[in-house]
Design a protein around this motif. Structure first.
Motif, PDB file in Angstrom:
ATOM      1  N   TYR A 110       0.809  -1.215   0.000  1.00 26.21           N
ATOM      2  CA  TYR A 110       0.000   0.000   0.000  1.00 26.21           C
ATOM      3  C   TYR A 110       0.845   1.270   0.000  1.00 26.21           C
ATOM      4  O   TYR A 110       0.372   2.338  -0.330  1.00 26.21           O
ATOM      5  CB  TYR A 110      -0.939  -0.002   1.224  1.00 26.21           C
ATOM      6  N   GLU A 143      -5.416  -4.614  -6.391  1.00 29.48           N
ATOM      7  CA  GLU A 143      -6.251  -3.442  -6.228  1.00 29.48           C
ATOM      8  C   GLU A 143      -7.273  -3.631  -5.112  1.00 29.48           C
ATOM      9  O   GLU A 143      -8.055  -2.738  -4.837  1.00 29.48           O
ATOM     10  CB  GLU A 143      -6.966  -3.123  -7.549  1.00 29.48           C
ATOM     11  N   TYR A 144      -7.308  -4.806  -4.579  1.00 28.36           N
ATOM     12  CA  TYR A 144      -8.270  -5.116  -3.535  1.00 28.36           C
ATOM     13  C   TYR A 144      -7.511  -5.483  -2.265  1.00 28.36           C
ATOM     14  O   TYR A 144      -6.324  -5.774  -2.288  1.00 28.36           O
ATOM     15  CB  TYR A 144      -9.175  -6.279  -3.960  1.00 28.36           C
ATOM     16  N   GLN A 149      -8.920  -1.798   2.208  1.00 32.15           N
ATOM     17  CA  GLN A 149      -9.932  -1.035   1.497  1.00 32.15           C
ATOM     18  C   GLN A 149     -11.232  -0.901   2.300  1.00 32.15           C
ATOM     19  O   GLN A 149     -12.031   0.001   2.050  1.00 32.15           O
ATOM     20  CB  GLN A 149     -10.239  -1.717   0.149  1.00 32.15           C
ATOM     21  N   GLU A 195     -12.734  -7.892   0.330  1.00 30.39           N
ATOM     22  CA  GLU A 195     -13.451  -6.652   0.623  1.00 30.39           C
ATOM     23  C   GLU A 195     -14.868  -6.903   1.147  1.00 30.39           C
ATOM     24  O   GLU A 195     -15.793  -6.148   0.888  1.00 30.39           O
ATOM     25  CB  GLU A 195     -13.497  -5.744  -0.612  1.00 30.39           C
TER      26      GLU A 195
END
Length: 585
Positions: free
Chosen positions: A251, A267-268, A272, A506
């Protein structure tokens, strides 16, 4: 009326004033009266289906009855119905073979005895709290389709004593008489006393079965479970020390990711959902009541195991059950503290209703199931039928002990642990949960979460089932304590791993998922009880089937609530740890 009140007062005083109550002082002088209590009779293939000894047309001895009331609540709930045999027995005084009564076999009495012999009925007696078992009779094949039935009519008691204490009792059934209508069956007894070198504290060892409980399979299962613990702890440590460290780095800057980490999503990821992960669980009242009850059950289980290890409670009638009820009532503040504190942290406002639900959730399930089975027991005239006075006593304990203590715990919990102190703020609008692969769905995680915990206790369940449903006295509580800790560690580790992958997808619905994933262990235990019923027992009929599956359901529910709480508590600590070390922009 007055007898019922007296019995109730005895029950209540036993629960509140003592955990262990003995019928005698266990010391005698020469020629002092020794009481032979007749307890129950029932089929050998189900030790839990029992009837009063004199429900069969046995006759009593000539001696006058001795009044007896249940000394402990555990005795009353377990159907211990002690009735004086009427036989004259004095300490260290031999009794030659003596006829004490006879029974004329009418059509009804003949049918009752034949039924008992056909179904392999055994009976239980007590002398100085030592159990004695004997068989009612036996059958012999007279031809291919016809059998003759015989009843044992002579009881030979060999009693060993060390100084002024009874340390050993053996029963030999002799003189069998064929069951025929119109025949008068004489009953006799004989008592032989002999000195013994057995120590009084060791007198119960003869009833234990070390060859069964200390079998190498038992030891192997413990070793196997311990290795599972090492593996899972290592896996969780790897996630905390390696994977999360790389997540933090990912990150902060773009690093090259290996295939496994790419599958978890570049991206996950768990970061998040930092604004939703501490959102209150759905149905917070029910959830907090379950968590409070789980803390309560874990406290009771640990305390009773330790007390049994320390005090050898398995040697006394109903002591483990009486102790469990006493500890459950006394530790009710634990339920209120953790359940009430969690409900307050989740923003719950109707705390009185939550407190009532938390206090009565388990007692309602237990009493509802027990009373339903009780109606069937009454219909069958079984000794397992719970007396009305005992029902009143249990109700009084719930209303006047458990409820006030839960209220105190709730007030303290709301005051000391009721303020939300989450490391991340909660967003006003819930984040939409993205689509994910089928194996990442909470329902799949829940079903898979209980497999490893069940595997860690699978063998121990067999020994516990055999002890409760067959003629084995469970005494290896050291094993049980070890298995309890193994189960706790395995459950926590499995739910942490499950929650980590869920958050990486997520999906922030981790509270119920962690609870149910751990609680699903109980589902596998209940499925195993079906296997045990079909292949390890010979039970049949409405009463036996209802009794078995009713109480197995209660056991499984209690185990599920306890495991679910362990899973949630471990996961909650894990979630707070990983989100407290993340800097939120």
């Amino acid at each position: 009326m007055w007898r019922g009140i007296l019995r109730l007062s005895c029950v209540l005083s036993a629960v509140f004033l003592t955990v262990k109550a003995d019928e005698h002082t266990h010391t005698y002088t020469t020629k002092e009266e020794v009481v032979l209590w007749m307890n129950t009779v029932g089929p050998y293939h189900n030790r839990q289906e029992t009837y009063g000894f004199f429900s069969l047309p046995f006759c009593r001895g000539p001696k006058k009855d001795i009044s007896h009331y249940h000394e402990t609540l555990g005795e009353a709930l377990q159907g211990t119905e002690l009735e004086f045999s009427g036989l004259d027995i004095d300490f260290a005084t031999n009794v030659p073979q003596t006829k004490y009564c006879e029974v004329e076999l009418t059509e009804d009495s003949h049918k009752a005895f034949v039924y008992a012999v056909k179904n392999h009925y055994w009976y239980q007696m007590y002398i100085d709290d030592l159990p004695i078992w004997g068989i009612v009779g036996e059958s012999e094949e007279a031809s291919e389709k016809v059998s003759d039935y015989y009843i044992w009519t002579h009881k030979k008691l060999d009693i060993g004593y060390n100084l002024n204490q009874i340390v050993d009792v053996n029963l030999t059934s002799e003189t069998k008489v064929k069951l025929e209508k119109g025949v008068k069956v004489p009953f006799s007894y004989e008592v032989n006393w002999k000195k013994s070198s057995v120590n009084f504290k060791k007198r119960f060892d003869k009833y234990l079965d070390p060859n069964f409980f200390n079998h190498r399979i038992h030891w192997f299962s413990i070793f196997n479970s311990f290795m599972m613990v090492i593996f899972l702890v290592g896996l969780v440590s790897m996630i905390l020390m390696r994977t999360l460290r790389k997540d933090y780095a990912r990150y902060s800057k773009d690093d090259d990711l290996d295939d496994m980490e790419r599958d978890l999503g570049d991206e996950y990821g768990w970061k998040q959902v930092h604004g939703d992960v501490f959102r209150p669980a759905s149905h917070p009242m029910v959830f907090s009541a379950l968590i409070g009850s789980g803390y309560h059950l874990a406290t009771v289980a640990l305390a009773v195991i330790v007390l049994t290890l320390w005090g050898h409670l398995y040697t006394d009638r109903g002591s483990i059950l009486s102790t469990s009820i006493f500890v459950y009532a006394a530790s009710a503040p634990v339920n209120g503290y953790f359940g009430g504190g969690l409900y307050s942290r989740m923003g719950g406002k109707v705390w009185i209703k939550q407190m009532l639900l938390s206090a009565f959730l388990l007692p309602f399930l237990v009493c509802g199931t027990a009373f339903f089975i009780n109606f069937i027991a009454i219909y069958y005239h079984a000794s397992r039928a719970i007396p009305f006075g005992t029902m009143v006593a249990v109700t009084c304990i719930c209303l006047f002990v458990i409820l006030p203590l839960t209220l105190v715990g709730t007030i303290v919990g709301r005051a000391l642990a009721g303020q939300p102190n989450f490391p991340c703020r909660v967003n006003a609008v819930p984040r939409p949960i993205p689509e994910k692969k089928w194996f990442m769905e909470p329902a799949v995680i829940v079903m898979l979460g209980g497999v490893l915990p069940f595997g860690s206790i699978f063998i121990e369940m067999y020994f516990i089932f055999t002890s409760f449903w067959a003629y084995k006295i469970y005494y290896v509580f050291g094993f049980m304590l070890l298995v309890f800790f193994i189960l706790a560690v395995v459950t926590i580790c499995v739910t942490i791993v499950c929650t980590y992958f869920l958050l990486n997808a997520e999906d922030y619905r981790w509270q119920w998922t962690s609870f149910l994933a751990a609680a699903s262990t109980a589902l596998y235990v209940y499925f195993y009880s079906f296997y045990y019923f079909l292949f390890k027992t010979k039970m049949y009929g409405l009463f036996q089937t209802t009794f078995y599956f009713g109480y197995m359901a209660l056991f499984s529910i209690a185990l599920g609530i306890m495991c679910g709480t362990l899973g949630y508590v471990g996961t909650s600590t894990f979630v707070r740890k990983i989100y407290s070390t993340v800097k939120i922009d």
